[in-house]
Motif scaffolding. Structure first.
Motif, PDB file in Angstrom:
ATOM      1  N   HIS A  32      10.364 -21.886   3.521  1.00 54.49           N
ATOM      2  CA  HIS A  32      10.068 -20.466   3.339  1.00 54.49           C
ATOM      3  C   HIS A  32       8.995 -19.986   4.308  1.00 54.49           C
ATOM      4  N   SER A  33       7.893 -20.743   4.374  1.00 53.26           N
ATOM      5  CA  SER A  33       6.783 -20.259   5.193  1.00 53.26           C
ATOM      6  C   SER A  33       7.116 -20.361   6.681  1.00 53.26           C
ATOM      7  N   ILE A  34       7.997 -21.292   7.063  1.00 52.82           N
ATOM      8  CA  ILE A  34       8.403 -21.367   8.469  1.00 52.82           C
ATOM      9  C   ILE A  34       9.162 -20.091   8.833  1.00 52.82           C
TER      10      ILE A  34
ATOM     11  N   ILE B  68       5.562 -24.286  15.776  1.00 49.04           N
ATOM     12  CA  ILE B  68       6.511 -23.336  15.186  1.00 49.04           C
ATOM     13  C   ILE B  68       7.051 -23.857  13.858  1.00 49.04           C
ATOM     14  N   TYR B  69       7.202 -25.180  13.720  1.00 54.03           N
ATOM     15  CA  TYR B  69       7.817 -25.710  12.509  1.00 54.03           C
ATOM     16  C   TYR B  69       6.805 -26.120  11.439  1.00 54.03           C
ATOM     17  N   CYS B  70       5.517 -25.877  11.654  1.00 55.19           N
ATOM     18  CA  CYS B  70       4.533 -26.221  10.625  1.00 55.19           C
ATOM     19  C   CYS B  70       4.590 -25.175   9.518  1.00 55.19           C
ATOM     20  N   PRO B  71       4.870 -25.585   8.278  1.00 54.39           N
ATOM     21  CA  PRO B  71       4.962 -24.591   7.210  1.00 54.39           C
ATOM     22  C   PRO B  71       3.593 -24.092   6.743  1.00 54.39           C
ATOM     23  N   ASP B  72       2.528 -24.758   7.121  1.00 56.39           N
ATOM     24  CA  ASP B  72       1.225 -24.424   6.554  1.00 56.39           C
ATOM     25  C   ASP B  72       0.235 -23.902   7.583  1.00 56.39           C
ATOM     26  N   VAL B  73       0.736 -23.444   8.703  1.00 50.24           N
ATOM     27  CA  VAL B  73      -0.109 -22.865   9.751  1.00 50.24           C
ATOM     28  C   VAL B  73      -1.260 -23.808  10.089  1.00 50.24           C
ATOM     29  N   SER B  74      -0.973 -25.103  10.109  1.00 49.71           N
ATOM     30  CA  SER B  74      -2.043 -26.078  10.271  1.00 49.71           C
ATOM     31  C   SER B  74      -2.135 -26.655  11.673  1.00 49.71           C
ATOM     32  N   ILE B  75      -1.142 -26.385  12.506  1.00 49.07           N
ATOM     33  CA  ILE B  75      -1.225 -26.858  13.891  1.00 49.07           C
ATOM     34  C   ILE B  75      -1.947 -25.783  14.686  1.00 49.07           C
ATOM     35  N   VAL B  76      -3.103 -26.140  15.216  1.00 48.47           N
ATOM     36  CA  VAL B  76      -3.927 -25.158  15.922  1.00 48.47           C
ATOM     37  C   VAL B  76      -3.575 -25.207  17.398  1.00 48.47           C
ATOM     38  N   SER B  77      -3.095 -24.073  17.889  1.00 48.14           N
ATOM     39  CA  SER B  77      -2.656 -23.994  19.271  1.00 48.14           C
ATOM     40  C   SER B  77      -3.356 -22.818  19.927  1.00 48.14           C
ATOM     41  N   ARG B  78      -4.067 -23.079  21.021  1.00 45.72           N
ATOM     42  CA  ARG B  78      -4.775 -22.004  21.709  1.00 45.72           C
ATOM     43  C   ARG B  78      -4.440 -22.072  23.189  1.00 45.72           C
ATOM     44  N   LYS B  80      -1.668 -21.802  24.800  1.00 44.10           N
ATOM     45  CA  LYS B  80      -0.480 -22.615  25.045  1.00 44.10           C
ATOM     46  C   LYS B  80      -0.754 -24.117  24.987  1.00 44.10           C
ATOM     47  N   LYS B  81      -1.943 -24.515  24.512  1.00 43.29           N
ATOM     48  CA  LYS B  81      -2.258 -25.935  24.382  1.00 43.29           C
ATOM     49  C   LYS B  81      -2.477 -26.254  22.907  1.00 43.29           C
ATOM     50  N   LEU B  82      -1.986 -27.437  22.529  1.00 48.56           N
ATOM     51  CA  LEU B  82      -2.205 -27.891  21.159  1.00 48.56           C
ATOM     52  C   LEU B  82      -3.589 -28.525  21.079  1.00 48.56           C
ATOM     53  N   ILE B  83      -4.439 -28.033  20.188  1.00 50.79           N
ATOM     54  CA  ILE B  83      -5.787 -28.608  20.171  1.00 50.79           C
ATOM     55  C   ILE B  83      -6.096 -29.406  18.913  1.00 50.79           C
ATOM     56  N   GLY B  84      -5.276 -29.364  17.920  1.00 50.36           N
ATOM     57  CA  GLY B  84      -5.575 -30.216  16.773  1.00 50.36           C
ATOM     58  C   GLY B  84      -4.884 -29.772  15.508  1.00 50.36           C
ATOM     59  N   VAL B  85      -5.205 -30.463  14.419  1.00 47.95           N
ATOM     60  CA  VAL B  85      -4.600 -30.162  13.135  1.00 47.95           C
ATOM     61  C   VAL B  85      -5.685 -29.642  12.200  1.00 47.95           C
ATOM     62  N   ASP B  86      -5.364 -28.553  11.503  1.00 54.29           N
ATOM     63  CA  ASP B  86      -6.290 -27.946  10.552  1.00 54.29           C
ATOM     64  C   ASP B  86      -6.189 -28.700   9.230  1.00 54.29           C
ATOM     65  N   MET B  87      -7.146 -29.594   8.988  1.00 58.87           N
ATOM     66  CA  MET B  87      -7.035 -30.506   7.851  1.00 58.87           C
ATOM     67  C   MET B  87      -7.329 -29.839   6.507  1.00 58.87           C
ATOM     68  N   ASP B  88      -7.850 -28.606   6.522  1.00 56.18           N
ATOM     69  CA  ASP B  88      -8.065 -27.898   5.253  1.00 56.18           C
ATOM     70  C   ASP B  88      -6.754 -27.398   4.670  1.00 56.18           C
ATOM     71  N   HIS B  89      -5.785 -27.087   5.552  1.00 54.73           N
ATOM     72  CA  HIS B  89      -4.563 -26.448   5.092  1.00 54.73           C
ATOM     73  C   HIS B  89      -3.334 -27.339   5.188  1.00 54.73           C
ATOM     74  N   CYS B  90      -3.476 -28.496   5.826  1.00 52.20           N
ATOM     75  CA  CYS B  90      -2.339 -29.411   5.974  1.00 52.20           C
ATOM     76  C   CYS B  90      -2.041 -30.071   4.630  1.00 52.20           C
TER      77      CYS B  90
END
Lengths: 318, 131
Positions: A32-34, B68-78, B80-90
């Motif tokens: 859903h969220s995707i 794009i496929y992270c359901p929890d907005v936890s992949i932090v991309s700035r 055009k570079k991937l800089i890490g994973v947001d461990m509060d929301h993963c």
């Protein structure tokens, strides 16, 4: 404002600032969220959003938190579409009367609803919105079951699926009725744009959403949303299931323009047998018993027939 | 603003995501936004997680599939570079690892208690058979 956002590739898309927040309470691996993120990131314009009762609504607005960075309302199971339609009408009237504080901003009106709220409960309301010609977009998050209340069947549940109100067992193979063709019904309203999308084909999806935003009039989007809890697969396989759904042609990706012109937007290079799609999910486990194996053959025939129908519709341009 | 409990809000209260006025949300990055205490961005679901993704930037090609496929907005991309994973929301679903196309993968799941630096030092080598 209100020009179409330029998204050529995924790197460019990744510069979008999300307007949907994490720490919502959707299951790990929920599609859903995707889908919501792909819809919201497809535009830079303001958004007026609503969600019908369902997984998306109960999980993103758990008091005292909200996961939405845009105007968002939940009012009932059936009327997410009418809520944004009302907001759209208000916006149009205030604009005409010159009473808008920022008339140059053109918000997009989007309502989200699950398959239960669209195929069954909100059906009449959506049909009304489509008929009245509001400038809104209705997005169905189609997980083929009432997942929020514990997996009851909806009219989107496909044949053979084991749901809590149509369980598989000694006397039954589960759901006995075929999935309703909501795309066809909505297209029959003569709306400017109706499309089926899948979260794994993000480019196809963003293109369709942007086209939907650019046309005047109601837009219907049907998005397949693999449900890890009710389809019974491992959370990490969500995108794999979406791949299977599109590549087995169980969920073909196509669009219908002005209720007539049908275009198939994704043709898989290698069409996978439907059996693989069924085997990946726990809800179809019983179909692999000897007495129910004939259903798999019927599934394949049904999917082939639908694909043939879509191709002929596309060729004949009617 | 003092943090309110769930029973201290008025009935029918409207929740505001941001403190103060914000004009261009779509043009403001998450770190620059003034989230109010009602945004779930300020909450955490880290305790849901049994396994966690560890990001090894040495192998990352910045394809952004995980973003794009992270359901929890936890992949932090700035930029055009991937800089890490947001461990509060993963929530540790593991989709990012599944969609990662590199060989070896630049994101792998490890038990929650695993030490990130040790795991990155012992990262699996390229799998010739798979390629």
């Amino acid at each position: 404002m209100s020009e179409i956002k330029n998204i050529k590739n995924l790197k460019e898309f990744s510069t979008s600032a999300d307007r949907f927040e994490g720490a919502n309470l959707l299951c790990p691996g929920c599609a859903h969220s995707i889908i919501v993120r792909e819809v919201l990131n497809a535009t830079n314009d303001d958004m007026v959003l609503s969600a019908s009762t369902g997984c998306l609504e109960v999980c993103t607005a758990v008091y005292p938190y909200t996961s939405w960075d845009a105007s968002w309302i939940h009012i009932g199971f059936e009327n997410s579409s009418t809520a944004v339609a009302g907001a759209e009408t208000m916006h149009k009237v205030l604009k005409r009367k010159g009473r808008l504080k920022q008339p140059d901003r053109n918000p997009k009106f989007v309502s989200f609803a699950g398959d239960g709220a669209s195929y069954d409960i909100g059906f009449q309301w959506i049909s009304g919105c489509m008929e009245r010609g509001h400038n809104i977009m209705h997005v169905v998050l189609d997980n083929e079951v009432y997942a929020n209340t514990g997996g009851q069947r909806s009219s989107s549940t496909p044949i053979g699926s084991s749901a809590t109100t149509s369980p598989a067992g000694k006397v039954s193979y589960g759901e006995k009725k075929n999935k309703k063709d909501l795309m066809g019904i909505m297209a029959a309203h003569g709306i400017p744009y109706a499309a089926q999308v899948s979260p794994n084909k993000w480019k196809d999806m963003v293109k369709k959403i942007q086209h939907g935003f650019s046309v005047e009039g109601p837009v219907f989007i049907n998005a397949v949303s693999p449900c890890t809890t009710e389809w019974k697969f491992d959370p990490k396989d969500t995108m794999h299931l979406a791949d299977l759904a599109t590549d087995t042609l169980v969920f073909p990706l196509y669009e219908i323009i002005d209720g007539r012109e049908l275009n198939i937007t994704y043709r898989p290079k290698n069409v996978i047998p439907v059996e693989e799609y069924l085997a990946a999910q726990g809800r179809f486990k019983h179909l692999f018993k000897d007495e129910y194996k004939y259903l798999i053959k019927e599934w394949q025939e049904r999917v082939d027939a639908q694909w043939a129908y879509l191709q002929r519709r596309e060729e004949s341009r009617v | 603003m003092a943090k309110k409990g769930w029973d201290e809000f008025e009935i029918g209260a409207m929740l505001r995501t941001f403190d103060g006025k914000i004009d261009d949300i779509a043009g403001t990055r998450q770190e620059d936004r003034a989230y109010s205490q009602n945004s779930s961005y300020t909450a955490s679901v880290a305790d849901w997680r049994l396994i966690k993704p560890v990001f090894n930037k040495d192998y990352c090609i910045d394809c952004q599939f995980c973003w794009i496929y992270c359901p929890d907005v936890s992949i932090v991309s700035r930029d055009k570079k991937l800089i890490g994973v947001d461990m509060d929301h993963c929530k540790g679903c593991g989709i990012c690892v599944e969609v990662c196309p590199t060989n070896p993968k630049s994101l792998l799941m490890f038990p929650e208690q695993a030490d990130e630096e040790t795991e990155i030092a012992n990262w699996p080598k390229k799998d010739e058979e798979e390629a």
